[in-house]
Write a protein that holds these residues in place. Structure first.
Motif, PDB file in Angstrom:
ATOM      1  N   GLU A 424       0.832  -1.199   0.000  1.00  0.00           N
ATOM      2  CA  GLU A 424       0.000   0.000   0.000  1.00  0.00           C
ATOM      3  C   GLU A 424       0.872   1.256   0.000  1.00  0.00           C
ATOM      4  N   SER A 425       1.913   1.257   0.812  1.00  0.00           N
ATOM      5  CA  SER A 425       2.821   2.403   0.862  1.00  0.00           C
ATOM      6  C   SER A 425       3.494   2.618  -0.492  1.00  0.00           C
ATOM      7  N   MET A 426       3.935   1.530  -1.111  1.00  0.00           N
ATOM      8  CA  MET A 426       4.581   1.633  -2.408  1.00  0.00           C
ATOM      9  C   MET A 426       3.598   2.131  -3.471  1.00  0.00           C
ATOM     10  N   ALA A 427       2.364   1.662  -3.407  1.00  0.00           N
ATOM     11  CA  ALA A 427       1.353   2.101  -4.372  1.00  0.00           C
ATOM     12  C   ALA A 427       1.092   3.597  -4.246  1.00  0.00           C
ATOM     13  N   ILE A 428       1.035   4.098  -3.019  1.00  0.00           N
ATOM     14  CA  ILE A 428       0.797   5.528  -2.796  1.00  0.00           C
ATOM     15  C   ILE A 428       1.969   6.351  -3.315  1.00  0.00           C
ATOM     16  N   ARG A 429       3.207   5.913  -3.011  1.00  0.00           N
ATOM     17  CA  ARG A 429       4.376   6.659  -3.486  1.00  0.00           C
ATOM     18  C   ARG A 429       4.443   6.668  -5.010  1.00  0.00           C
ATOM     19  N   THR A 430       4.101   5.546  -5.608  1.00  0.00           N
ATOM     20  CA  THR A 430       4.137   5.476  -7.074  1.00  0.00           C
ATOM     21  C   THR A 430       3.080   6.381  -7.694  1.00  0.00           C
ATOM     22  N   ALA A 431       1.883   6.405  -7.101  1.00  0.00           N
ATOM     23  CA  ALA A 431       0.817   7.266  -7.622  1.00  0.00           C
ATOM     24  C   ALA A 431       1.197   8.735  -7.498  1.00  0.00           C
ATOM     25  N   GLU A 432       1.821   9.098  -6.376  1.00  0.00           N
ATOM     26  CA  GLU A 432       2.228  10.488  -6.174  1.00  0.00           C
ATOM     27  C   GLU A 432       3.290  10.896  -7.189  1.00  0.00           C
ATOM     28  N   ALA A 433       4.185   9.963  -7.493  1.00  0.00           N
ATOM     29  CA  ALA A 433       5.239  10.274  -8.461  1.00  0.00           C
ATOM     30  C   ALA A 433       4.657  10.569  -9.831  1.00  0.00           C
ATOM     31  N   ARG A 434       3.490  10.013 -10.128  1.00  0.00           N
ATOM     32  CA  ARG A 434       2.867  10.227 -11.425  1.00  0.00           C
ATOM     33  C   ARG A 434       1.975  11.464 -11.454  1.00  0.00           C
ATOM     34  N   GLN A 435       1.661  11.978 -10.277  1.00  0.00           N
ATOM     35  CA  GLN A 435       0.859  13.185 -10.226  1.00  0.00           C
ATOM     36  C   GLN A 435       1.722  14.400 -10.566  1.00  0.00           C
ATOM     37  N   ASP A 436       1.068  15.511 -10.814  1.00  0.00           N
ATOM     38  CA  ASP A 436       1.777  16.757 -11.072  1.00  0.00           C
ATOM     39  C   ASP A 436       2.419  17.221  -9.776  1.00  0.00           C
ATOM     40  N   THR A 437       3.732  17.205  -9.722  1.00  0.00           N
ATOM     41  CA  THR A 437       4.446  17.569  -8.506  1.00  0.00           C
ATOM     42  C   THR A 437       4.144  19.001  -8.099  1.00  0.00           C
ATOM     43  N   GLU A 438       4.108  19.904  -9.066  1.00  0.00           N
ATOM     44  CA  GLU A 438       3.854  21.302  -8.748  1.00  0.00           C
ATOM     45  C   GLU A 438       2.458  21.498  -8.155  1.00  0.00           C
ATOM     46  N   GLU A 439       1.503  20.697  -8.640  1.00  0.00           N
ATOM     47  CA  GLU A 439       0.147  20.815  -8.106  1.00  0.00           C
ATOM     48  C   GLU A 439       0.099  20.365  -6.659  1.00  0.00           C
ATOM     49  N   LEU A 440       0.845  19.306  -6.344  1.00  0.00           N
ATOM     50  CA  LEU A 440       0.902  18.846  -4.961  1.00  0.00           C
ATOM     51  C   LEU A 440       1.581  19.890  -4.073  1.00  0.00           C
ATOM     52  N   ARG A 441       2.638  20.508  -4.583  1.00  0.00           N
ATOM     53  CA  ARG A 441       3.333  21.539  -3.809  1.00  0.00           C
ATOM     54  C   ARG A 441       2.437  22.756  -3.613  1.00  0.00           C
ATOM     55  N   ALA A 442       1.651  23.075  -4.629  1.00  0.00           N
ATOM     56  CA  ALA A 442       0.723  24.196  -4.494  1.00  0.00           C
ATOM     57  C   ALA A 442      -0.307  23.920  -3.407  1.00  0.00           C
TER      58      ALA A 442
END
Length: 507
Positions: A424-442
């Protein structure tokens, strides 16, 4: 990006026709990572990990990794596990813990491995005596061998007869079989090996070893992982996880060979910047090397590790749960191994049978279903493909630590909770890596503004979290939040640049 979109006339109810939608556009959200299930480690390992996390003030998952890795090292030479008709193999485990500088990785690792380090210290104390005894024995052996060769030489010019040559050959073969071997080095673990170093260690020293380092960059950045040697090192370490024989091929006579019956567990601690490079390495991904590792990365506790209210006279060495863990680990790591004449370990076979096998098969099938195209673990299939086997290994380690001969249903279910956490932890990290990093930082910047009065002034950039403190980093994110309707500009500088921002819709 526009602040809102005008819906087509025909798509809206009459009362909303022509209305402009002004609601902020949704931002990407970070999924909440699960908590490490320390209770699944059981009364010996779990309670020790909880107390170690308390005393050292580290994340609980780091403590869980450390004690489980130490336990795997302690028991891997004692037993192999059979998964019904689906093969058998080692109970060795590979762990990778990601934590920043100052997270007390060294302090935690030192305590988790204390019984193993104590045994290594004892071996070092006797090592000089063993070396001296070996030197004397070898000198005596060489003199004996040389004297037999000298005595067998024909007198004068008489050639050696065939019977004399045969006798000398047989005698020398018998003597060579008695050649004194150097004592093994006192270390059970190593941190920066090459493939050749691993081979020699397992050949001449302890056949059950550990690749342990609280600064894993030494391994991934060392000579063994250089451009020339990394392929050999990765292949050898992977074979050891599988329980397969390892080979060494060299041009010089006597330098090649095959080693069977060797075991290796690993725990490498990495800083995030190093971990990002390692986890993105195509070679390590492509050969399935990383998929063998169980990975933990937990939020930092820096800033929360206060000493107020703690008894300074009570540390880890006074804690009954840690003492119980140390005692059991010492007992296991000192247990004699069954070793054949070639130096290979012959571990006791442990069967996952009857109801325990049914529980393991159920876990296996659940992971398989979630690895499908529509499943939760579709993006982490390499890790999921080894998860059921890792669960069998974990269950066996837990059982042996707790004094059981083989895993029970309870051990399988607890191992399943641990494996579910890792996946589950790996799945979450992988999904986050595919998201827009700048959007997450915003989003993170927006949450900070909400928590600090809902207003931000340019002169207060220095108060922002460290990753946003410069105007170069903060202004693009603020502009994005204005464009998406989450913030509004509240004032400008004489040069016309935005100088303050507030939450949209607030006066």
């Amino acid at each position: 990006m526009t602040l809102a979109a005008v819906r087509e006339q025909g798509e809206q109810p009459p009362e909303r026709a022509g209305r402009i939608e002004t609601a902020p556009l949704p931002l990407a959200e970070r999924e909440t990572a699960p908590d490490y299930p320390l209770e699944a480690l059981g009364s010996v390992l779990g309670e020790a990990a909880e107390r170690l996390a308390y005393h050292v003030q580290t994340p609980r998952g780091m403590a869980g990794q450390s004690v489980l890795a130490a336990a795997a090292l302690a028991v891997q030479g004692l037993a192999d596990v059979a998964r019904g008709p689906h093969g058998s193999g080692p109970v060795s485990l590979f762990f990778l813990t990601v934590a920043g500088s100052g997270e007390r990785k060294s302090s935690l690792d030192r305590l988790a491995l204390a019984p193993i380090r104590e045994m290594e210290t004892e071996k070092r104390q006797h090592h000089p005596e063993e070396l001296a005894a070996h030197k004397a024995a070898r000198e005596a052996w060489e003199m004996r061998r040389d004297s037999l060769v000298s005595a067998a030489k024909p007198k004068g010019k008489q050639p050696m007869s065939e019977s004399e040559a045969t006798y000398l050959q047989e005698t020398l073969a018998a003597i060579d079989a008695e050649e004194p071997q150097p004592p093994p080095t006192p270390s059970v673990t190593f941190s920066e090996p090459t493939a050749e170093g691993i081979y020699r260690h397992l050949q001449h020293n302890h056949p059950s070893a550990g690749l342990f380092s609280d600064e894993g960059v030494g391994f991934f950045g060392g000579h063994g992982m250089s451009e020339e040697g990394r392929g050999r090192t990765v292949a050898m370490v992977s074979k050891l996880w599988d329980g397969d024989p390892i080979t060494r091929t060299r041009g010089a006579a006597g330098d090649s060979g095959v080693l069977a019956g060797r075991r290796l567990s690993a725990h490498l601690m990495l800083q995030p910047v190093v971990a990002a490079k390692v986890l993105g390495d195509p070679l390590l991904q492509g050969q399935g090397f990383l998929a063998r590792f169980l990975i933990v990365q937990e939020p930092s506790l820096v800033g929360q590790r206060l000493l107020k209210g703690r008894d300074p006279s009570q540390g880890p060495h006074h804690d009954p749960a840690i003492a119980r863990y140390w005692s059991r680990l010492s007992e296991l790591v000192r247990a004699p191994l069954k070793v054949d004449e070639s130096g290979a370990i012959t571990p006791r076979p442990v069967q996952i049978g009857a109801e325990a096998y049914t529980a393991w098969a159920r876990l296996h099938d659940a992971i398989e279903v979630e690895s499908s195209e529509e499943g939760r673990f579709r993006d982490v299939r390499p890790f999921a493909s080894k998860a059921a086997e890792n669960a069998a290994r974990i269950a066996t380690v837990l059982a042996l630590v707790e004094g059981e001969a083989a895993p029970t249903v309870d051990h399988i279910e607890r191992a399943g909770r641990l494996v579910a956490y890792y996946l589950e932890s790996m799945a979450i990290r992988t999904a986050e890596a595919r998201q827009d990093t700048e959007e997450l930082r915003a989003r993170e910047l927006l949450e900070w503004i909400k928590g600090h009065g809902g207003v931000l002034h340019a002169q207060d950039f220095k108060r922002l979290p460290s990753e946003y403190r410069s105007a170069k980093k903060a202004r693009p994110l603020l502009a994005f939040l204005v464009d998406t309707g989450h913030l509004q500009i509240d004032g400008s500088s004489p040069r016309g640049l935005p100088a303050s921002w507030r939450l949209a819709g607030e006066v």
